[in-house]
Design a protein around this motif. Structure first.
Motif, PDB file in Angstrom:
ATOM      1  N   ILE A 153       0.850  -1.009   0.007  1.00  0.00           N
ATOM      2  CA  ILE A 153      -0.026  -0.031  -0.149  1.00  0.00           C
ATOM      3  C   ILE A 153       0.831   1.313   0.019  1.00  0.00           C
ATOM      4  CG2 ILE A 153      -1.912   1.290   1.311  1.00  0.00           C
ATOM      5  CD1 ILE A 153      -2.745  -1.302  -0.078  1.00  0.00           C
ATOM      6  N   GLU A 154       2.089   1.229   0.944  1.00  0.00           N
ATOM      7  CA  GLU A 154       2.913   2.382   1.195  1.00  0.00           C
ATOM      8  C   GLU A 154       3.425   2.626  -0.552  1.00  0.00           C
ATOM      9  OE1 GLU A 154       4.583   5.719   2.830  1.00  0.00           O
ATOM     10  OE2 GLU A 154       3.207   4.248   3.401  1.00  0.00           O
ATOM     11  N   ARG A 155       3.781   1.653  -1.267  1.00  0.00           N
ATOM     12  CA  ARG A 155       4.482   1.777  -2.476  1.00  0.00           C
ATOM     13  C   ARG A 155       3.477   2.525  -3.428  1.00  0.00           C
ATOM     14  NH1 ARG A 155       7.560  -3.994  -3.728  1.00  0.00           N
ATOM     15  NH2 ARG A 155       9.108  -3.957  -2.197  1.00  0.00           N
ATOM     16  N   LEU A 156       2.450   1.856  -3.393  1.00  0.00           N
ATOM     17  CA  LEU A 156       1.184   2.497  -4.343  1.00  0.00           C
ATOM     18  C   LEU A 156       0.984   3.876  -4.170  1.00  0.00           C
ATOM     19  CD1 LEU A 156      -1.310  -0.565  -4.566  1.00  0.00           C
ATOM     20  CD2 LEU A 156       0.148   0.294  -6.313  1.00  0.00           C
ATOM     21  N   ARG A 157       0.907   4.232  -2.630  1.00  0.00           N
ATOM     22  CA  ARG A 157       0.528   5.830  -2.463  1.00  0.00           C
ATOM     23  C   ARG A 157       1.810   6.665  -2.869  1.00  0.00           C
ATOM     24  NH1 ARG A 157      -1.317   4.342   3.540  1.00  0.00           N
ATOM     25  NH2 ARG A 157      -3.332   4.041   3.146  1.00  0.00           N
ATOM     26  N   SER A 166      -8.470   4.970  -3.414  1.00  0.00           N
ATOM     27  CA  SER A 166      -9.770   4.936  -3.435  1.00  0.00           C
ATOM     28  C   SER A 166     -10.514   4.257  -4.477  1.00  0.00           C
ATOM     29  CB  SER A 166     -10.474   6.204  -3.002  1.00  0.00           C
ATOM     30  OG  SER A 166      -9.997   7.012  -4.255  1.00  0.00           O
ATOM     31  N   GLN A 167      -9.420   3.988  -5.497  1.00  0.00           N
ATOM     32  CA  GLN A 167     -10.273   3.138  -6.678  1.00  0.00           C
ATOM     33  C   GLN A 167      -9.725   1.627  -6.727  1.00  0.00           C
ATOM     34  OE1 GLN A 167      -8.997   5.541 -10.150  1.00  0.00           O
ATOM     35  NE2 GLN A 167     -11.202   5.766 -10.688  1.00  0.00           N
ATOM     36  N   GLU A 168     -10.803   0.851  -7.316  1.00  0.00           N
ATOM     37  CA  GLU A 168     -10.232  -0.568  -7.324  1.00  0.00           C
ATOM     38  C   GLU A 168      -9.177  -0.591  -8.348  1.00  0.00           C
ATOM     39  OE1 GLU A 168     -13.153  -4.222  -7.307  1.00  0.00           O
ATOM     40  OE2 GLU A 168     -12.981  -3.365  -9.437  1.00  0.00           O
ATOM     41  N   ILE A 169      -8.380  -1.526  -8.081  1.00  0.00           N
ATOM     42  CA  ILE A 169      -7.146  -1.710  -9.164  1.00  0.00           C
ATOM     43  C   ILE A 169      -7.491  -2.949  -9.652  1.00  0.00           C
ATOM     44  CG2 ILE A 169      -4.622  -1.969  -9.426  1.00  0.00           C
ATOM     45  CD1 ILE A 169      -4.392  -0.100  -6.903  1.00  0.00           C
ATOM     46  N   GLU A 208     -10.523 -13.890   1.759  1.00  0.00           N
ATOM     47  CA  GLU A 208     -12.062 -13.820   1.764  1.00  0.00           C
ATOM     48  C   GLU A 208     -12.460 -12.243   1.683  1.00  0.00           C
ATOM     49  OE1 GLU A 208     -12.721 -15.298   5.352  1.00  0.00           O
ATOM     50  OE2 GLU A 208     -12.266 -17.397   4.927  1.00  0.00           O
ATOM     51  N   PRO A 209     -13.459 -12.111   0.279  1.00  0.00           N
ATOM     52  CA  PRO A 209     -13.858 -10.521   0.317  1.00  0.00           C
ATOM     53  C   PRO A 209     -14.983 -10.079   0.971  1.00  0.00           C
ATOM     54  CG  PRO A 209     -14.350 -11.820  -1.735  1.00  0.00           C
ATOM     55  CD  PRO A 209     -13.364 -12.880  -0.829  1.00  0.00           C
ATOM     56  N   ARG A 234      -8.513  -3.831   0.292  1.00  0.00           N
ATOM     57  CA  ARG A 234      -9.759  -4.339  -0.281  1.00  0.00           C
ATOM     58  C   ARG A 234      -9.561  -3.818  -1.838  1.00  0.00           C
ATOM     59  NH1 ARG A 234     -13.067  -6.348  -2.739  1.00  0.00           N
ATOM     60  NH2 ARG A 234     -15.197  -6.634  -2.408  1.00  0.00           N
ATOM     61  N   HIS A 235      -9.271  -2.584  -2.196  1.00  0.00           N
ATOM     62  CA  HIS A 235      -8.884  -2.404  -3.532  1.00  0.00           C
ATOM     63  C   HIS A 235      -8.114  -3.090  -4.368  1.00  0.00           C
ATOM     64  CE1 HIS A 235     -11.486   0.794  -2.110  1.00  0.00           C
ATOM     65  NE2 HIS A 235     -10.602   1.329  -1.174  1.00  0.00           N
ATOM     66  N   LEU A 236      -7.270  -3.974  -3.961  1.00  0.00           N
ATOM     67  CA  LEU A 236      -6.230  -4.693  -4.709  1.00  0.00           C
ATOM     68  C   LEU A 236      -6.937  -6.022  -5.050  1.00  0.00           C
ATOM     69  CD1 LEU A 236      -3.003  -3.876  -3.003  1.00  0.00           C
ATOM     70  CD2 LEU A 236      -3.596  -3.273  -5.405  1.00  0.00           C
ATOM     71  N   HIS A 237      -8.070  -6.379  -4.467  1.00  0.00           N
ATOM     72  CA  HIS A 237      -8.234  -7.976  -4.126  1.00  0.00           C
ATOM     73  C   HIS A 237      -8.608  -8.486  -5.670  1.00  0.00           C
ATOM     74  CE1 HIS A 237     -10.146 -11.562  -2.949  1.00  0.00           C
ATOM     75  NE2 HIS A 237     -11.201 -11.206  -3.624  1.00  0.00           N
ATOM     76  N   ASN A 238      -9.196  -7.700  -6.610  1.00  0.00           N
ATOM     77  CA  ASN A 238      -9.447  -8.267  -7.878  1.00  0.00           C
ATOM     78  C   ASN A 238      -8.197  -8.449  -8.623  1.00  0.00           C
ATOM     79  OD1 ASN A 238     -12.196  -8.320  -7.541  1.00  0.00           O
ATOM     80  ND2 ASN A 238     -12.691  -6.752  -9.139  1.00  0.00           N
TER      81      ASN A 238
END
Length: 579
Positions: A153-157, A166-169, A208-209, A234-238
């Motif tokens: 998450i830190e890298r993506l930020r 805030s967007q699904e990736i 589990e989502p 959660r936004h990385l799940h897909n």
């Protein structure tokens, strides 16, 4: 030695040997491993299991004139952890563990190099004092406070300019309008999930989502453990699901149907197979990964946990020219490992071995393995009937589920084949009544069944924090004394106090409990339509049969399992009287 000769830096092994915690012979083994694999000496000591991680790192700290600190015992507050940017915590594998005036105390998992200390002073622009902690304790604190995947998450930020995610990736494998850095980061997170599973010695990984979160759990020693992950995960799940589908060769576009696949994985010199199961749920696709270690195929009998008498009997069973040997027990009780160990013992140039499985969990050299495919009519019964025409000496049938499979297996065992299989019953004796319920004739069972083995996997007491259990209830003390044929005063039990090595759980690893039921002529004569299992148990006890509960009490007395594990697997439920 001349006065001008350079002095050699002392190492952890030297101190442990001086303290009598390692022998000189062990120290030489450590040095050979250290040189051969180019490892730091303290890691070679832990790899060879000559000392616990905590003992080794304490010796390392003393050798380097550093203070040793256990951050798990400090109850660190979040404001203390926030003194250092999270990217530095992950990069240097260290933690801020205290403040002394205007100086921060930093706990490192490895003795820091002078270059790293110089870089940190420039980056932080703060005074600090370095101390040493075990990698396990630092990893546990990071996981507890930041969650697995916080680095991702830190890298993506950072890649998105420090903004919230805030967007699904979504992971696009076609390469159209993709962000290769994002894909690499998702791949790194998947690798991190798998590495953590191997570090914990997990057998399964569950992802589990839910509506606003995902739950990551590992099955360790038969128990599911939840691992915290950052909310933004959660936004990385897909993207994670897509990544795993690609690795397993599955269709990433199909999200409405269940998927099953396989991934081959390697870390260091060890190879693993991952069985991937993906199912559609209300909030996305749920993932279950079963981790199969190929190295467990090479278990010898001494590693299964049988007592010497059971081990000798089992070795004889694998060399029989014919007969039926059944393993019973619930899912996850280690039946497959025991069966494959039996195959490894039976496998030689003079015998042909064929297995029929659903699914094929391990791949064995020198063994013909066939996958059940019920959707095209290749059932256990149909496959077993076919393989008997291939002149096998040993046949493994994954599971006996119905009359047809049972009848073919029983008749094969009578006609010159050694047949190994599993059956779902609560104990070894009940295998006979279960076969009779499948409408197998009693005389066929009596003439084909050689042995039924029931097994369970109980959590083993951590050997680094084992301590005597002084609170043995009187009822259990008396039962143990009767089972072990000792005086109540001679009854012993142990438990794990909890330490860094076992993650404060008191248990680490598992040991198998085995109940052997061998048929002889007297027992075979009892197999009639009006048979009662009580009569079978009484007859078996005369020739040395011991129940799982009695075997378990032996493991308790030996200090291998705690009383609560014995009760969890073998407790006899008594009805509660109602007024």
């Amino acid at each position: 030695m001349s006065p001008d000769a350079p002095t050699q830096e002392r190492e952890a092994g030297d101190l442990l040997a001086e303290q009598g915690r390692m022998t000189q012979s062990q120290l030489e083994q450590v040095r050979r491993r250290q040189k051969r694999l180019n490892l730091p000496q303290h890691k070679a000591i832990v790899d060879l299991n000559f000392a616990s991680e905590e003992e080794t790192w304490k010796a390392l700290a003393a050798a380097r004139n550093l203070e040793f600190v256990d951050p798990m015992a400090l109850e660190l507050k979040r404001e203390t952890l926030d003194l250092i940017p999270i990217r530095f915590i992950f990069h240097y594998r260290m933690l801020p563990v205290g403040i002394e005036g205007d100086c921060i105390v930093l706990a490192f998992s490895e003795p820091p190099r002078q270059m790293d200390l110089g870089n940190l002073r420039l980056l932080l622009n703060k005074r600090f004092r370095e101390v040493l902690s075990t990698p396990s304790s630092i990893h546990a604190v990071i996981k507890k406070n930041f969650g697995l995947g916080a680095e991702t998450i830190e890298r993506l930020r950072e890649e998105r300019g420090g903004t919230e995610i805030s967007q699904e990736i979504v992971f696009d494998v076609q390469g159209k309008e993709t962000d290769s850095m994002v894909e690499a980061t998702v791949g790194a997170f998947v690798d991190q999930i798998l590495q953590e599973a191997l570090r914990l010695r997990a057998t399964d990984v569950h992802l589990e989502p839910y509506a606003n979160s995902i739950r990551l759990r590992y099955r360790v020693d038969g128990i599911l453990e939840t691992v915290p992950v950052p909310p933004d995960m959660r936004h990385l799940h897909n993207a994670v699901v897509s990544r795993l589908k690609i690795m397993a060769g599955l269709n990433i576009a199909e999200k409405r149907l269940p998927h099953d696949g396989r991934i081959a994985m390697k870390t260091g010199e060890e190879e693993y197979d991952l069985r991937v199961s993906i199912v559609p749920t209300r909030h996305g696709e749920g993932i279950c990964l079963r981790i199969l270690g190929r190295q467990s195929l090479f278990l010898d009998l001494g590693q299964l946990g049988m007592d010497p008498n059971q081990e000798a009997v089992f070795a004889q069973l694998t060399q029989l020219p014919q007969g039926l040997v059944l393993l019973t027990g619930p899912t996850g009780s280690g039946k497959t490992t025991t069966l494959y160990t039996a195959l490894a013992q039976a496998n030689d140039e003079g015998r042909k071995i064929i297995t029929f499985e659903d699914p094929i969990e391990y791949q064995l050299d020198g063994v013909v393995q066939i996958q059940v495919r019920e959707q095209i009519g290749l059932t256990f019964a149909a496959g077993l009937r076919s393989v008997l025409r291939h002149d096998p000496d040993v046949v493994l049938v994954g599971e006996i589920r119905d009359f047809e499979t049972a009848e073919i297996a029983v008749r094969a065992a009578q006609t010159g084949h050694l047949v190994l299989s599993t059956l779902h019953t609560n104990d070894s004796v009940s295998a006979i009544t279960r076969l009779m319920e499948m409408r197998i004739e009693p005389y066929l069972i009596a003439s084909s069944l050689v042995c039924s083995i029931s097994q369970r996997l109980a959590r083993r007491i951590c050997r680094h924090c084992v301590t005597p259990d002084t609170e043995i209830p009187d009822g259990i003390r008396n039962e143990m004394a009767a089972s072990l044929h000792v005086a109540p005063s001679e009854v012993r039990a142990y438990r794990g106090a909890g330490c860094v090595e076992c993650g404060q759980k008191g248990q680490r690893g598992r040991v198998a409990l085995y109940e052997f039921f061998l048929l002889n002529q007297d027992i075979a004569d009892l197999i009639q339509p009006s048979l009662r299992t009580g009569d079978l148990r009484n007859a078996a006890r005369k020739v040395g049969w011991r129940s799982l509960r009695e075997v378990g009490w032996s493991k308790v007395q030996e200090g291998l399992i705690p009383i609560q594990e014995q009760e969890r697997w073998t407790r006899i439920i008594t009805p509660v009287a109602t007024s």
